[in-house]
Design a protein around this motif. Structure first.
Motif, PDB file in Angstrom:
ATOM      1  N   ALA A 173       0.839  -1.211   0.000  1.00 46.35           N
ATOM      2  CA  ALA A 173       0.000   0.000   0.000  1.00 46.35           C
ATOM      3  C   ALA A 173       0.870   1.257   0.000  1.00 46.35           C
ATOM      4  O   ALA A 173       0.627   2.204  -0.765  1.00 46.35           O
ATOM      5  CB  ALA A 173      -0.926  -0.005   1.217  1.00 46.35           C
ATOM      6  N   SER A 179      -4.550   2.574  -0.450  1.00 46.95           N
ATOM      7  CA  SER A 179      -4.951   2.184   0.906  1.00 46.95           C
ATOM      8  C   SER A 179      -4.735   0.687   1.113  1.00 46.95           C
ATOM      9  O   SER A 179      -4.718  -0.093   0.148  1.00 46.95           O
ATOM     10  CB  SER A 179      -6.426   2.514   1.142  1.00 46.95           C
ATOM     11  OG  SER A 179      -7.243   1.634   0.393  1.00 46.95           O
ATOM     12  N   LYS A 180      -4.598   0.311   2.364  1.00 51.03           N
ATOM     13  CA  LYS A 180      -4.438  -1.108   2.697  1.00 51.03           C
ATOM     14  C   LYS A 180      -5.656  -1.907   2.231  1.00 51.03           C
ATOM     15  O   LYS A 180      -5.537  -3.034   1.746  1.00 51.03           O
ATOM     16  CB  LYS A 180      -4.241  -1.238   4.223  1.00 51.03           C
ATOM     17  CG  LYS A 180      -3.878  -2.639   4.675  1.00 51.03           C
ATOM     18  CD  LYS A 180      -3.624  -2.659   6.177  1.00 51.03           C
ATOM     19  CE  LYS A 180      -3.354  -4.073   6.659  1.00 51.03           C
ATOM     20  NZ  LYS A 180      -3.141  -4.134   8.116  1.00 51.03           N
TER      21      LYS A 180
END
Length: 215
Positions: A173, A179-180
């Motif tokens: 990420a 984003s994760k």
């Protein structure tokens, strides 16, 4: 009419076994034997193939292998039939031979009766492939189609490469400025697309399918 046959194999024991089988059958006559494909082509270049009916050849031989030998024979001596007898049952190699118009293929562990049936079938002008060879070929074709169906986006390829390099979800990420949660979605999609159960399987399958090579 006797059917004149050439044999090419780099194992003398196999040649001797084939000679003993064919000498028992009055329909066949062994014109010459060779250790590799280069010797066969030299012989054909000097003598031609007009009086010959069949070339029985191994697949793996020094200098010129069975695939290249079949190709050259079919290009330059189209009347000469070709039968591959090999212990290697590789779907990709079988595909190359079939595309090269080989007349038949049986494994080296085939029974004597099947070998004679293959020879009889081919000299009559038909093709002969043992059931084991047909299965290996169809399995390879199925795998090829499955590979062609796997289309990854450039971003998916990036994520896959980083997974293979053992980056964590958070590290991927950070690396890709995503984003994760987005990386986790990519990971799930990749597992689904490549039909595996976990990340270890994902890397293994990606390597097998050649998806980690640099374009």
């Amino acid at each position: 009419m006797k059917h004149r046959i050439l044999i090419a194999d780099d194992h003398q024991m196999f040649i001797d076994g084939l000679l003993s089988i064919l000498k028992e059958d009055s329909r066949f006559e062994i014109s010459a034997t060779f250790k590799n494909g280069a010797q066969v082509l030299k012989y054909l270049d000097i003598n031609g193939a007009q009086d010959l009916h069949l070339l029985i050849t191994d697949l793996t031989m020094p200098e010129i292998d069975g695939i290249e030998l079949n190709q050259q024979v079919k290009e330059n001596y189209p009347t000469l039939k070709t039968l591959v007898v090999s212990m290697h049952i590789d779907g990709t190699k079988i595909e190359k031979l079939i595309k090269g118009n080989v007349d038949g293929y049986v494994p080296k562990n085939a029974e004597k009766d099947e070998l004679l049936l293959a020879i009889e079938t081919i000299v009559k002008g038909e093709k002969y492939f043992s059931s084991e060879i047909k299965k290996a070929y169809t399995d390879a074709m199925f795998e090829n189609r499955r590979q062609e169906e796997i289309h990854l986006t450039e971003r998916e390829k990036e994520v896959l490469k980083l997974i293979a390099e053992e980056y964590t979800t958070q590290e991927i990420a950070d690396q890709l400025f995503l984003s994760k949660h987005t990386i986790e979605s990519y990971r799930k999609n990749l597992i689904a697309k490549l039909q595996v159960k976990n990340l270890a399987g994902l890397t293994k399958q990606a390597l097998k399918l050649g998806l980690l090579t640099n374009d």
